[in-house]
Design an enzyme around this catalytic site. Structure first.
Site, mmCIF file in Angstrom:
data_model
loop_
_atom_site.group_PDB
_atom_site.id
_atom_site.type_symbol
_atom_site.label_atom_id
_atom_site.label_comp_id
_atom_site.label_asym_id
_atom_site.label_seq_id
_atom_site.Cartn_x
_atom_site.Cartn_y
_atom_site.Cartn_z
ATOM 1 N N SER A 631 0.812 -1.215 0.000
ATOM 2 C CA SER A 631 0.000 0.000 0.000
ATOM 3 C C SER A 631 0.847 1.266 0.000
ATOM 4 C CB SER A 631 -0.943 0.006 1.205
ATOM 5 O OG SER A 631 -0.221 0.071 2.414
ATOM 6 N N LYS A 674 -5.791 5.291 8.246
ATOM 7 C CA LYS A 674 -4.650 6.034 7.726
ATOM 8 C C LYS A 674 -4.940 7.536 7.697
ATOM 9 C CE LYS A 674 -2.945 2.191 4.919
ATOM 10 N NZ LYS A 674 -2.703 1.653 3.569
#
Length: 786
Positions: A631, A674
């Site tokens: 990611s 996040k």
């Protein structure tokens, strides 16, 4: 396409309470036949449980909390209600082999009456035994025989006395001896022949008297046997009449009568001293292993913690006990109790004991109950073992497991696939439309079952939002209703503590915050290190070759985002990007793959006219845990492009997303964790209004942010950008256009890609000049003399 900034309304989706047609869940009917939104799994369950074929057992696959066990139980009970009720199972004493009881099946509800009838028969037989040795008829017969014995004894004694008088002797018989004296009118003492004669007569008297007594004893035993025979027949006759027409019971009663008669004869013939004659209950009374209520349908048995004795039952006949064992010596296991119905087992708990799993498979493959070998529940440790009879198994096993364990079983055990042919898989998410129906009905049943206050429409809305966050979707909600139940239960506790009669959205939000706070020790510690600069993350300014990425860490069930600083250093060479974490074995295969993809992207953009001639080191600074996942591959590429171009990156931005070799930004997980982690760090250091996060466009639907983050976005103090390509991302994060190549593959001046291309050209020339100068470079870019 130009990168787009998300509006506050696009960063979360909350249903309005007014959209529901109820005020509280008291007005909603609870779920009764499983979670309807899991239609595919329910259809598979219905098929697998309804088909009556061997080895078509069912494996229910799903994450914990998806309602997998609840649905399996509900569907099994629904189908079981229409099935015939199985027979009662009894273990009968075996007169021919007492250590091996036999099996008798009786229609449901008839097992216990039969056992009670045999209990009553045993009591009557004991009474008959007692009456035959202590009753009035016995006393009368004994008295009659005793009178005859006494009369014969007097006759013999009188005959002996006459013989003595003829010899001039007087005979007096005591208890233990016979005294002989002279008659008072005897003229002379008896000679030797007279004494010998009288001694012989006394001996003959005693012998004859003993014979008379033995004959009397034999006659008395005969009377007792006759009384017992009459009593046994009288005891068995009503039982035979009651169960007339049942050949199996009639045969059993005939065997028992034969054994009882033999046992009684032995009791009469054998001297037992002061010990009273008795009849063991195990000779007559069977053991009721399973029983069912008539017309109750098939059984549904669930064993949440399977063990050997829980699944296969046990016996408790001690080693020093005789045969046949006492009634009730065997306790049914779940396999016996579920006969004719359904057995629900958790695969994880079952496989903790491999022998247990293998034993279950053996029984299912054989279609017969097999006693576990060396199981202390059955093994008595004696020369003659108690052998549990082979009972046919007609049971449908439902194994509940998670996807990973299912895959492991499928790959590692061929017999698993032979037995469990039907898979019912439960989804982890459901559509929002389905959730609008499922959540209120599920919560209605939950509050009633657990005695909680009803939940208001506002509270259901808050739980739906939480379900959306768990699913990371604005159009779906989590199907793990067990996790929703945890929050609702804690919210109910808080409402009850305050004397509230309903659970509203405030209580739900408070429960969520409390649960997060209880489990966020690690998260708070990491955030403190980030906020005070111990772990350095810049949230203002610009730097070359440095970008803010965001990883996701877990602490038990809690997950949270952790901003990371990714740096890149470039130099002339031929090895391309070097993953430092991989070199020191801190990088997982997926992360290493993401780094290798960078080389493919750079080759596609900049190596069409010449080979790539650079080396680079990439590292996640101040990370001390293993790195896995791709990611952050977009962040690593941004750092690499910045280092190659010399154009600095805006440190007020963080980026997440994986890339492919064509430069497309791909979706990632943990998107809300996040964004919120970088927001929390920026808020701790001071929001400037320029800070934000770059996310993949394909993650837009997954954004379900906290209220405070959305408020900051609405006020323009924080931003979320969606990007679909590397070009869009590098333009936002550097403020410089990426550049589009012309027909000759050249990029326009003033663009990032032009600066990268120029730098790579200089590296290529440097290497070429080095080669012409008499030195060579190995694959690591190290110069070596020729």
């Amino acid at each position: 396409m130009v990168a787009r900034k998300l509006s506050a309304s696009e960063c979360r989706k909350i249903m309005e309470p007014q959209g529901f047609r109820f005020s509280t869940t008291d007005e909603v009917a609870p779920l009764s036949a499983g979670i309807g939104s899991q239609e595919r799994a329910l259809a598979a369950l219905a098929f697998g449980l309804d088909i009556r074929q061997p080895r078509f057992h069912v494996v229910v696959v799903g994450a914990p909390g998806t309602g997998r066990t609840f649905c399996a139980r509900a569907v099994a009970k629904r189908i079981a209600a229409s099935r015939p009720t199985p027979d009662d199972i009894l273990l009968l004493p075996n007169p021919h082999r007492p250590s091996e009881p036999t099996v008798l099946s009786l229609p449901p509800g008839e097992g216990r009456p039969f056992v009670e009838a045999m209990e009553d028969l045993h009591e009557k037989l004991v009474d008959a035994l007692r009456g035959a040795t202590e009753g009035e008829r016995f006393k009368q017969a004994r008295a009659k025989i005793q009178r005859r014995v006494n009369a014969e004894e007097r006759r013999l004694e009188e005959q002996l006395k006459r013989t003595a008088r003829e010899l001039g002797l007087d005979l007096v018989r005591g208890e233990d001896e016979v005294q002989i004296t002279l008659l008072e009118d005897a003229s002379r003492a008896p000679d030797g022949e007279a004494l010998v004669a009288i001694a012989g007569s006394v001996e003959e008297f005693e012998t004859r008297l003993a014979t008379v007594q033995d004959e009397a004893d034999v006659e008395l035993r005969g009377v007792v046997k006759q009384l017992l025979s009459d009593g046994v027949k009288g005891c068995f006759q009503p039982v035979r009449a009651r169960f007339e027409g049942r050949n199996d019971i009639s045969a059993f009663l005939a065997d028992v009568e034969t054994v009882v008669s033999k046992e009684f004869r032995l009791l009469v013939d054998e001297a037992r001293g002061e010990e009273g004659a008795t009849l063991p209950r195990g000779v007559v009374v069977p053991t009721l292993l399973t029983e069912h209520t008539p017309d109750s349908g098939a059984p549904v048995v669930e064993v949440p913690y399977p063990t050997l004795s829980a699944l296969f039952g046990r016996t408790h006949a001690p080693p020093d006990s005789g045969f046949p064992p006492e009634p009730g010596f065997a306790v049914a296991g779940a396999l016996h109790q579920a006969a004719g119905g359904f057995l629900i087992l958790p695969a994880g708990a079952l496989l903790k004991n491999e022998a247990l799993y293998e034993q279950l498979k053996a029984c299912l493959l054989a279609g017969t109950f097999i006693v576990p070998e060396h199981n202390p529940s059955y093994f008595r440790g004696t020369a003659e073992e108690l052998l549990f009879p082979p009972i046919p198994i007609d049971v449908k096993v439902v194994l509940v497991t998670n996807p990973q364990l299912y895959q492991d079983l499928h790959e590692a055990d061929p017999e698993f696939s032979q037995l469990f042919k039907v898979q019912a898989r439960f989804e982890t998410t459901i559509s929002l439309d389905q959730a609008l129906l499922t959540y209120p009905a599920f919560l209605a049943g939950l509050t009633r079952d657990r005695g909680l206050p009803p939940i208001t429409a506002d509270g259901v809305t808050a739980l739906l939002f939480h379900g959306g966050r768990l699913a990371e979707s604005q159009t779906k909600a989590s199907a793990q209703v067990g996790l929703i139940a945890e929050v609702a239960t804690e919210a109910g506790y808080r409402a009850q503590r305050r004397g509230r009669k309903v659970i509203d959205g405030a209580e739900v939000q408070e429960a969520l915050e409390a649960a997060r706070r209880r489990g966020s020790h690690f998260r708070d510690h990491v955030h403190e290190l980030l906020a005070d600069g111990t772990i350095r993350i810049d949230v203002t300014g610009r730097r070359v070759g440095q970008v803010n990425a965001i990883s996701v860490l877990s602490d038990g069930p809690q997950t949270f985002g952790r901003p990371c600083r990714v740096t890149a250093v470039v130099y002339p060479g031929r090895e391309g990007p070097v993953n430092i974490a991989r070199e020191v074995e801190m990088s997982g295969p997926l992360h290493s793959k993401g780094v290798l993809v960078l080389n493919g992207f750079l080759a596609g953009r900049f190596a069409q006219q010449r080979p790539l001639s650079f080396g680079a080191s990439l590292v996640f600074e101040q990370t001390y845990e293993p790195i896995e996942g791709d990611s952050a591959s977009s962040s690593e590429l941004y750092a690499l492009l910045s280092a190659l171009s010399g154009i600095p990156i805006r440190q007020e931005l963080a980026a997440t997303g994986s890339i492919d070799q064509q430069g497309t930004i791909q979706p990632v997980g943990g998107i809300n964790d996040k964004i919120e982690a970088f927001f929390d760090l920026c808020a701790a250091k001071g929001l400037t209004g320029e800070q934000g996060v770059l996310i993949p466009s394909t993650n837009r639907d997954a954004v379900m942010l906290r209220g405070d983050v959305v408020t900051a976005i609405e006020a323009g103090r924080f931003h979320v950008y969606e990007v679909s390509s590397v070009e869009e991302g590098i333009e936002i994060i550097t403020g410089v256009p990426a550049g589009v190549a012309d027909a000759d593959g050249r990029y326009p001046e003033g663009t990032v890609f032009h600066a990268v291309d120029q730098r790579l050209e200089r590296f290529h020339q440097a290497i070429a000049e080095t080669m012409r100068g008499g030195t060579s470079m190995d694959s690591q870019g190290v110069q070596r003399g020729r």
